[in-house]
Motif scaffolding. Structure first.
Motif, PDB file in Angstrom:
ATOM      1  N   LEU A  79       6.271  44.700 -18.546  1.00  0.00           N
ATOM      2  CA  LEU A  79       6.157  43.863 -19.735  1.00  0.00           C
ATOM      3  C   LEU A  79       7.443  44.052 -20.524  1.00  0.00           C
ATOM      4  O   LEU A  79       7.722  45.142 -21.015  1.00  0.00           O
ATOM      5  CB  LEU A  79       4.946  44.324 -20.575  1.00  0.00           C
ATOM      6  N   ALA A  80       8.248  42.983 -20.631  1.00  0.00           N
ATOM      7  CA  ALA A  80       9.510  43.093 -21.363  1.00  0.00           C
ATOM      8  C   ALA A  80       9.426  42.186 -22.586  1.00  0.00           C
ATOM      9  O   ALA A  80       9.308  40.972 -22.456  1.00  0.00           O
ATOM     10  CB  ALA A  80      10.683  42.698 -20.473  1.00  0.00           C
ATOM     11  N   THR A  81       9.519  42.774 -23.782  1.00  0.00           N
ATOM     12  CA  THR A  81       9.327  41.995 -25.003  1.00  0.00           C
ATOM     13  C   THR A  81      10.651  41.568 -25.637  1.00  0.00           C
ATOM     14  O   THR A  81      11.684  42.156 -25.390  1.00  0.00           O
ATOM     15  CB  THR A  81       8.527  42.798 -26.047  1.00  0.00           C
ATOM     16  N   ARG A  82      10.566  40.533 -26.509  1.00  0.00           N
ATOM     17  CA  ARG A  82      11.732  39.989 -27.214  1.00  0.00           C
ATOM     18  C   ARG A  82      12.879  39.701 -26.242  1.00  0.00           C
ATOM     19  O   ARG A  82      14.046  39.989 -26.519  1.00  0.00           O
ATOM     20  CB  ARG A  82      12.205  40.944 -28.311  1.00  0.00           C
ATOM     21  N   ALA A  83      12.500  39.132 -25.106  1.00  0.00           N
ATOM     22  CA  ALA A  83      13.481  38.849 -24.071  1.00  0.00           C
ATOM     23  C   ALA A  83      14.035  37.445 -24.250  1.00  0.00           C
ATOM     24  O   ALA A  83      13.279  36.490 -24.411  1.00  0.00           O
ATOM     25  CB  ALA A  83      12.821  38.971 -22.696  1.00  0.00           C
ATOM     26  N   GLU A  84      15.344  37.327 -24.231  1.00  0.00           N
ATOM     27  CA  GLU A  84      15.947  35.989 -24.254  1.00  0.00           C
ATOM     28  C   GLU A  84      15.791  35.369 -22.866  1.00  0.00           C
ATOM     29  O   GLU A  84      15.640  36.059 -21.866  1.00  0.00           O
ATOM     30  CB  GLU A  84      17.424  36.098 -24.617  1.00  0.00           C
ATOM     31  N   ARG A  85      15.880  34.054 -22.857  1.00  0.00           N
ATOM     32  CA  ARG A  85      15.665  33.326 -21.606  1.00  0.00           C
ATOM     33  C   ARG A  85      16.664  33.757 -20.531  1.00  0.00           C
ATOM     34  O   ARG A  85      16.336  33.827 -19.355  1.00  0.00           O
ATOM     35  CB  ARG A  85      15.770  31.809 -21.871  1.00  0.00           C
ATOM     36  N   LYS A  86      17.899  34.084 -20.923  1.00  0.00           N
ATOM     37  CA  LYS A  86      18.908  34.453 -19.927  1.00  0.00           C
ATOM     38  C   LYS A  86      18.536  35.761 -19.224  1.00  0.00           C
ATOM     39  O   LYS A  86      18.882  35.982 -18.069  1.00  0.00           O
ATOM     40  CB  LYS A  86      20.305  34.524 -20.546  1.00  0.00           C
TER      41      LYS A  86
END
Lengths: 251, 251, 251, 251, 251, 251, 251, 251
Positions: A79-86
């Motif tokens: 689970l990776a949070t506050r991830a930008e689309r790139k």
């Protein structure tokens, strides 16, 4: 630090099954993996019942992928949070089963077989602008195995919109209340709920909301009982608490 | 500064009915009375429709009595706020008709014949501890000639206690909402009322209420329309606004 | 929540004109329309005398258009605040009668026949930089049916510029005072007006104005009576209050 | 540090009139007197034109008397600020010519022959409760040799009370403006004065005045030119500045 | 508001030289020029001894040019602060004699014949990064007719760099001290100067400097006498005060 | 947690010299003594080189005496900070060799034979009112075995008073700088010293010193190198750091 | 200000080897070099044991290069902090031996022969996002001649990750602890270390971390002894202190 | 507001078993009892699973006794928090079975037969001074039916004192962590626990703890998962949340 494990270790030493040096090595090196820039805590699942989560801001895409790799290899859900689309694009390239939850800005890489969601976590938010934080809570709780219901745009200025959802509030095991501006929603829901309420102030608002200080203070001072509060915009943290309450033995 | 009066004055000068020097004297000295430590503004009644009010903190008992004397002599109702009982004792000795409103900490010296109260100002407060501020509002509004209804201890944690008073809220010309702790009451009442709501944060609470900052911010950020806010614990100020709204031509 | 409506509903049930289930449905679903991301409150007009207003920040253009559609369909005037021009372009495409008020950043979609503006709301601002907020107030009050007068750039450092407008201040039913930097204008106007003053601190200034905290505190602490305050830069909220005061039965 | 004195000293060394060691001693020990708990700066009069002032809080009565003794012995006027009456009693016992200024809480021990006050410092205050700070300013300025005029209780809510003193404001060399609550007085006076204005915020007020933060911010953000600000309640500091402006060569 | 002018006006009315209506018109319209978005205060020069200054932020280039035009027409020097270069380009096109002071971000349009600078204003700054604010002070003071000396990068961490300028400090009529970070320079200079010190905190720094709050508080709490403070980064305001002190009769 | 001890323990288990259960008991119970209301950390001396210190506020006299008893029994020097005199009276009754340091508000119970003080810690304070905090630092450093020199009342407004002590500053191993009000002293001393400077902001001051926030920010933002900061009024903490620096192997 | 140098100078004057004027010139001009925009303090190395460091923000590339030039010419190591890459490019062009430390954003220009690093400074950081600040500390300490060890990503939520480094903590002469979010790492390390700990709060985090205020307060209030604190994100400052502690006689 | 009850009511009306007026009366008056100064919410037990609690500050002894009387009469357990001893004396006189918990400042009046405590709530506190808040939590949780374990004085500066209680932490259903000063304990416990942690910041500390703001921020920013926070010193609130978690169906 875990007395049970420690006792086991000590017994192995006493039995001669383990040398002193090996024991020292185990005590020091087993529970995490040092990647230089990050020490991945594989022991966390055993210790606190949920996998380590990747908080993306301040980490390079390369670092996120590397940490995710360690977790995937260890057989955990990621689970990776506050991830930008790139960041997602890079993750997706490596693990095609990865999924990006747009509004929530979360990347998940789930193991193929997920258990059926259990219990009943309710996520309520006050306004349309609070939805991103509410979605961060929803996706988190679902990834941690909880069944989630949502009630969005139910601010207190039209109290009947909230009262119409009284049944959902009464039926929940844990409620996450997401609200910016003045944050009064937490108190009203808190007065209607029979379960713990986790309140999330958001930075939605302007002027004297001071980036979320106003709803934060509102929630900390709530006259309703059973309310506790997490950091501004921390939908993840609230959902984590709610999931622990919803299913005492997470995972 | 009052164009009408100025025009009159100018015409009198043009007519020769008033000398230049006399005009200058009038312009300078008429509207207030300089007592050295205080400049009593007799012109205020004409200008803004209500007599000057004595805010007691920082004034000696002697000064309060002296200012009250000037106002009584000028034929005004006297309203002294945040007055300690010892000030009242001194005032009472001089004007036996003076009255002390305990909870509100207000001294009033009213002219024998008061007009019948008019209109409909509603004062709502959230908790028992907010009553002193609510009472300051009630006594002020009544002294300014308004009819006042009160609903006390109607916090949002038991929303049905507030809904039970929905009729009173709908019927008011102006509502004063008094609340400490998280101050969420203002938003809920604001959503139910058809008239302006004046919100008064109180210093009731502890910890992160920061002496009233929490409800102040809550009220300033309210998602309900028609709410404006006065200073922490300023029941007087809210009632003053409410009275102006309730009876456009105060006095 | 509205006792009158509730009584009617109860009577219909008692009369057998309405089944229990239908009543429950009505109570739950009538007063708003759930669009998933927004719960449009059609009941607000009945309850508080003015249509629901669309606060644009944090909403996508698509969401704004969808909510506007619901409101237009319900026969209401539409007022969308803090709208960027690109939102207006989308709105205009759908409702050619829509209008964009540049300085105020407001979109209005008014019903063809608007009643004649009534009463007298005065909007005063301290400096040229405060004009956008003052314009938000003006357009809002006019949309809500009030007649509006404006006095712009009348700061207290050249007090005669303000005194020259004393007549307008004396003649108003409600005054909106818009000021940044130190916000002292509210106190001076408050001392000259005979009607309620709604003060709007603005974020105009630098350094120790702290984004509007300085004028906010100034206005909350005003020594003049009859002043209440709204959030920083909240021209809309002040005008809403002023309109309620100006015309007790809005719409 | 004083180049002129340093040059003199160096020349004396070069002339052989002063040994190296003596020079070093002088440089180190001349300008102040070390009393262990205090280093009395006799050099200050030469350097900045006014004697060292005793700020009493945090000093024992005994310490105040001891420091005063050093100053008296050095032939200076003594000014002790924020002095409690009991300190005065002890001072009076030793120097019968000492005088206590009640409202200002200042003790002065003046040399028998004081020069005639010069120039024109105006002290204006907003409300009766601000008088103690205003008096601290008045007594300080007078002790430093300035002629002082006062205008008390001239708040902006009754602007005509202030306008009546326009002549005094125009005639001053320096104006000290003392105001609590919202502190708007500084801006209005600043707009009327032709000389520098020193603004003193006071801790008078309650709630959102936050012990003087509100007027402090007001004054720092003033839209009027020529205004500078000193610490909350620092009547002494403002008067010191005003006296330096009033009489460039303070004795 | 200017008693002398008022008396003249009154005498003219009494003499029949002026009709009542004309007098009223004069009183209202003479002292400023209403441009709709700005009320240019031509009276300020008479009243406070210096022309109105244009603070550019929040004003369009067109508005700046229009206001400048009114001031030029009235025969005043023009000083426009915080002006971006593009504003200057527009101004330069219209008044080729306009000048842009890069570091100071000031536009000046001076009358061809400027009087010789007088007196002695010293501008001291702590670090290289504080130079823009120091330059704003220097250009302002020079435009207002003062002779200015500068000492730049004289922070207290190398106290000997400051002591080397002791002579300049002793020789000044007024000192402007510009410092960010911890702002300690003001206290040290204050202890060395014999004239008033105007302290300007700057937003130079990071972390706990909080955009200039740290040096602002430092300067307000200075243990040195004769220091007063202006807003963060307000080089203009400090120079204005310093010029008033330097040449009591500005212009 | 101490690998060396852990290894020893593990070897003893492996040797059979220690049973698993006994090892577990040792790991859990050895390093501290649980008194119910306090867990006295006897291990601290081994771990960090100095005995546990008793911070008195919030502890009853009885609790302080009980904890002191455990420490005395363990053969440690006792240092109790912020102790009221009545606590001392109780301590003195039990341990006649106890000593009370008035200004510092510290109780010490030292072992009969103290080693000779070593090194060179300098304590400098800005004003007479800062002396209590400076004394807390002095007594602490001396109890921890350091030789201490003091320079009191050396504020920056009379910079020569400080320069006179330049030699002491240059000679120190560590300097503790204690200053309230604006706290500028730390920067100036920091610029003169060749050793680490520990800065202690004090709550001395009023108004905008905000109970020590002003000097705290000053010190954190110091432009001088080698300065670190401890909590407001924390003379003890600064001296503890200074002693660690002064004598790397504290006792 | 340096008594030894002063004494030498005085003796030279007494001996006639130096004229008064020359002495004055030396005293004034020797210790720094005035570049107009900067006064480079060559004396600092002598005075405080380390060269002047260039803090780049607010300085133009040209200014940085010019100051570096003066330092290089004076034979010092150059350390430029918070340098953008474009500044490095310009520096590199002039001094090919210059080096850019990416993560640390530091430029160094070292003299060809550097002494062998000595002692033992430990840099610990809590999370991956804190690494840039930790690297600023590492590069600074190494440039100042210290041997540095690093432990990165050792936050307290997985305390065993930190305990595994207990040996490194016990072995250090000085520890720099870098942590954002809640900053609890400083207290835990402080409890484990036997040497001084310099804590650096970082601006890593969101919401109620308020740009580093949360860890700053945590560290200032630490219950562990031997901890002092520097400004938010000030890795340089912490390393400077640590180096002074690590090698009392910094070259 | 409770759909089930509402449906029942509606059915009774439809059945003719209940008249419209009676239904209205029931809806309005059933759920609470209006005492003028307080509206006792008997419905709360049904709605949220726990009786209404009396928060004593701001209520007179008489009011507390009166509210307690209503609750006792309704058959509820009574819990009065932050009660002074004199309130207890009055309560005890009326209900001899009342009990005062000194450290916790709580009065309880329990029904004779209390069910056996269930589950496992752990209360941990950092220092001896935090015990009153911890005790408020313990008594509250026990009164609400939970079994409670306590670990007191387990601050992070001696981490082994906390690790020794690892077993208790692992075994809990919910943990309440009480800590003042820097509040780091919450993060460390949060990293060790497998259940939700409710963190309570306390006002214990001085200086930059700002009455509990420091630990409040620490806890809100915790890097450990599963932590939520309540108001400063709010032991009651934390225990209420913990009890809801510990026994999903409270009472």
């Amino acid at each position: 630090m875990d007395p049970t494990q420690l006792r086991l270790l000590l017994e192995q030493i006493a039995d001669g099954r383990l040398s002193t040096d090996d024991a020292l090595v185990r005590l020091k090196h087993l529970p995490f993996e040092d990647m230089g820039f990050a020490r991945v805590d594989h022991h966390r699942a055993l210790r606190s019942g949920a996998p380590e989560v990747i908080y993306c801001p301040g980490k390079t895409t390369k670092q996120v992928v590397a940490i995710a790799g360690k977790l995937v290899k260890a057989g955990a859900n990621v689970l990776a949070t506050r991830a930008e689309r790139k960041v997602y694009t890079a993750v997706k390239r490596r693990w095609p089963r990865a999924k990006y939850h747009d509004a929530a800005r979360i990347i998940t890489i789930l193991k193929p077989k997920q258990p059926k969601p259990v219990g009943n976590v309710l996520v309520v938010c006050a306004g349309t602008s609070d939805i991103p934080v509410a979605e961060e809570a929803r996706v988190t709780a679902e990834t941690l195995g909880s069944r989630v219901t949502t009630v969005y745009d139910a601010g207190v200025a039209g109290i009947h919109r909230l009262l119409a959802s009284a049944h959902e509030i009464q039926a929940a095991n844990a409620v996450v209340v997401v609200a910016g501006m003045e944050g009064a929603l937490a108190s009203v829901v808190g007065g209607m709920a029979a379960c713990p309420v986790i309140a999330v102030p958001t930075s939605v608002g302007y002027g004297a909301s001071f980036g979320g200080i106003a709803p934060l203070l509102t929630m900390l001072n709530s006259c309703a009982n059973g309310i506790s509060v997490v950091n501004i915009d921390n939908g993840f943290g609230a959902a984590y608490c709610a999931s622990l309450i919803n299913k005492p033995a997470v995972d």
